[in-house]
Design a protein around this motif. Sequence first.
Motif, PDB file in Angstrom:
ATOM      1  N   THR A  15      -3.760 -19.945  26.280  1.00 34.34           N
ATOM      2  CA  THR A  15      -2.930 -18.571  26.405  1.00 34.34           C
ATOM      3  C   THR A  15      -1.380 -18.759  26.451  1.00 34.34           C
ATOM      4  N   GLY A  16      -0.780 -19.747  27.096  1.00 34.44           N
ATOM      5  CA  GLY A  16       0.490 -20.309  27.067  1.00 34.44           C
ATOM      6  C   GLY A  16       0.823 -20.487  25.735  1.00 34.44           C
ATOM      7  N   LEU A  17      -0.154 -21.284  24.955  1.00 34.60           N
ATOM      8  CA  LEU A  17       0.358 -21.534  23.375  1.00 34.60           C
ATOM      9  C   LEU A  17       0.427 -20.353  22.663  1.00 34.60           C
ATOM     10  N   SER A  18      -0.241 -19.415  22.773  1.00 37.88           N
ATOM     11  CA  SER A  18      -0.214 -18.185  22.139  1.00 37.88           C
ATOM     12  C   SER A  18       1.055 -17.304  22.468  1.00 37.88           C
ATOM     13  N   ALA A  19       1.249 -17.666  23.597  1.00 37.03           N
ATOM     14  CA  ALA A  19       2.755 -16.853  24.181  1.00 37.03           C
ATOM     15  C   ALA A  19       3.912 -17.610  23.434  1.00 37.03           C
ATOM     16  N   LEU A  20       3.689 -18.540  23.171  1.00 38.53           N
ATOM     17  CA  LEU A  20       4.988 -19.396  22.685  1.00 38.53           C
ATOM     18  C   LEU A  20       4.628 -19.191  21.174  1.00 38.53           C
ATOM     19  N   ALA A  21       3.872 -18.480  20.693  1.00 38.68           N
ATOM     20  CA  ALA A  21       3.634 -18.491  19.128  1.00 38.68           C
ATOM     21  C   ALA A  21       3.394 -19.960  18.508  1.00 38.68           C
ATOM     22  N   LEU A  22       2.520 -21.148  19.333  1.00 38.28           N
ATOM     23  CA  LEU A  22       1.977 -21.958  18.892  1.00 38.28           C
ATOM     24  C   LEU A  22       0.432 -21.894  18.670  1.00 38.28           C
ATOM     25  N   PRO A  23       0.065 -22.887  17.664  1.00 36.11           N
ATOM     26  CA  PRO A  23      -1.235 -22.715  17.440  1.00 36.11           C
ATOM     27  C   PRO A  23      -2.276 -23.348  18.281  1.00 36.11           C
ATOM     28  N   ALA A  24      -3.384 -22.731  18.601  1.00 37.12           N
ATOM     29  CA  ALA A  24      -4.510 -23.082  19.622  1.00 37.12           C
ATOM     30  C   ALA A  24      -4.893 -24.530  19.448  1.00 37.12           C
ATOM     31  N   ALA A  25      -4.835 -24.909  18.270  1.00 36.88           N
ATOM     32  CA  ALA A  25      -5.387 -26.230  17.824  1.00 36.88           C
ATOM     33  C   ALA A  25      -4.539 -27.432  18.395  1.00 36.88           C
ATOM     34  N   LEU A  26      -3.372 -27.211  19.150  1.00 35.90           N
ATOM     35  CA  LEU A  26      -2.657 -28.301  19.845  1.00 35.90           C
ATOM     36  C   LEU A  26      -3.144 -28.479  21.077  1.00 35.90           C
ATOM     37  N   ALA A  27      -4.269 -27.521  21.543  1.00 32.57           N
ATOM     38  CA  ALA A  27      -4.844 -27.719  22.818  1.00 32.57           C
ATOM     39  C   ALA A  27      -5.449 -28.996  22.980  1.00 32.57           C
ATOM     40  N   ASP A  28      -6.371 -29.288  22.035  1.00 29.31           N
ATOM     41  CA  ASP A  28      -6.991 -30.711  22.135  1.00 29.31           C
ATOM     42  C   ASP A  28      -6.123 -31.952  22.192  1.00 29.31           C
ATOM     43  N   PRO A  29      -4.931 -32.161  21.604  1.00 31.92           N
ATOM     44  CA  PRO A  29      -4.092 -33.326  21.815  1.00 31.92           C
ATOM     45  C   PRO A  29      -3.528 -33.220  23.053  1.00 31.92           C
ATOM     46  N   LEU A  30      -2.941 -32.008  23.252  1.00 36.67           N
ATOM     47  CA  LEU A  30      -2.227 -31.838  24.770  1.00 36.67           C
ATOM     48  C   LEU A  30      -3.236 -32.031  25.889  1.00 36.67           C
ATOM     49  N   LEU A  31      -4.491 -31.764  25.752  1.00 40.88           N
ATOM     50  CA  LEU A  31      -5.319 -31.767  27.048  1.00 40.88           C
ATOM     51  C   LEU A  31      -5.727 -33.253  26.961  1.00 40.88           C
ATOM     52  N   ALA A  32      -5.825 -33.984  25.906  1.00 40.88           N
ATOM     53  CA  ALA A  32      -6.025 -35.520  25.877  1.00 40.88           C
ATOM     54  C   ALA A  32      -4.802 -36.320  26.536  1.00 40.88           C
ATOM     55  N   TYR A  33      -3.497 -35.917  26.113  1.00 43.72           N
ATOM     56  CA  TYR A  33      -2.419 -36.365  26.994  1.00 43.72           C
ATOM     57  C   TYR A  33      -2.590 -36.238  28.420  1.00 43.72           C
ATOM     58  N   LEU A  34      -2.889 -34.954  28.933  1.00 46.56           N
ATOM     59  CA  LEU A  34      -2.757 -34.494  30.082  1.00 46.56           C
ATOM     60  C   LEU A  34      -3.957 -35.513  30.782  1.00 46.56           C
ATOM     61  N   ALA A  35      -5.116 -35.702  30.276  1.00 50.91           N
ATOM     62  CA  ALA A  35      -6.170 -36.687  31.016  1.00 50.91           C
ATOM     63  C   ALA A  35      -5.464 -37.956  31.032  1.00 50.91           C
ATOM     64  N   LEU A  36      -4.998 -38.400  30.261  1.00 45.54           N
ATOM     65  CA  LEU A  36      -4.386 -39.908  30.277  1.00 45.54           C
ATOM     66  C   LEU A  36      -3.375 -39.803  31.366  1.00 45.54           C
ATOM     67  N   LEU A  37      -2.281 -38.841  31.458  1.00 44.74           N
ATOM     68  CA  LEU A  37      -1.386 -38.623  32.389  1.00 44.74           C
ATOM     69  C   LEU A  37      -2.076 -38.709  33.897  1.00 44.74           C
ATOM     70  N   GLU A  38      -2.945 -37.734  34.036  1.00 41.64           N
ATOM     71  CA  GLU A  38      -3.795 -37.728  35.130  1.00 41.64           C
ATOM     72  C   GLU A  38      -4.219 -39.149  35.751  1.00 41.64           C
ATOM     73  N   ARG A  39      -5.056 -39.815  34.920  1.00 37.69           N
ATOM     74  CA  ARG A  39      -5.422 -41.159  35.112  1.00 37.69           C
ATOM     75  C   ARG A  39      -4.411 -42.114  35.545  1.00 37.69           C
ATOM     76  N   TRP A  40      -3.565 -42.214  34.860  1.00 41.07           N
ATOM     77  CA  TRP A  40      -2.414 -43.140  35.014  1.00 41.07           C
ATOM     78  C   TRP A  40      -1.630 -42.737  36.501  1.00 41.07           C
ATOM     79  N   ASN A  41      -1.540 -41.553  36.574  1.00 44.69           N
ATOM     80  CA  ASN A  41      -0.815 -40.981  37.739  1.00 44.69           C
ATOM     81  C   ASN A  41      -1.406 -41.295  39.240  1.00 44.69           C
TER      82      ASN A  41
END
Length: 213
Positions: A15-41
Amino acid sequence: MTTPPPEPLRAPLETGLSALALPAALADPLLAYLALLERWNATYNLTAVRDPRQMVTLHLLDSLALAPHMAGIARLADLGTGPGLPGIPLAIACPGLEVTLVESNGKKARFLREAVRQLPLRNARVAESRAEALDAPAAFDAITARALATLAEIIAVGGHLLAPGGRLLAMKGVRPDAELAAMPAGWRVQAVHPLQVPGLAAERHLVVVARDD
């Protein structure tokens, strides 16, 4: 690529990506980054934000609000990037952008190297250094900083990194009028853009600073 966190995070991110006019396909790599950040955090305390839903808004979407302002920029240095904010989301969203993640803290730099390796981000590199010690004079079209210091302080430590015609893109909360009035000699404020971060009620501004002509 690391495994993304639970699917409930996908909907608010898309939903946020759409509001920023960015493609939904970015969700997968962004969520992968978030998962890694959570684990290290959990072990290394890379960010004070612990709630993954807050991370979507305060880290991912807040960083990506800068993406429309990357037009015409080929080389970006993200000073004091911490766990890679805004540099990693921008590298994901703008594959033609070369991002240098500048971070002096050893544990954060180790996380950044692992994130660049795992995602993988071929357009990002890590410079484990203080900004003022980075030996890359006039190497970047733009430098950015997110909650690093005042405008004058960012210029003092990172101004040497800017190529002729380069710009500082400083991410701020409320409009920093006192900082705008205290620009160092030889520098001028080019623009102040209000940023709309999906899901965030607080003010955000992008301050664009350039050398005097």
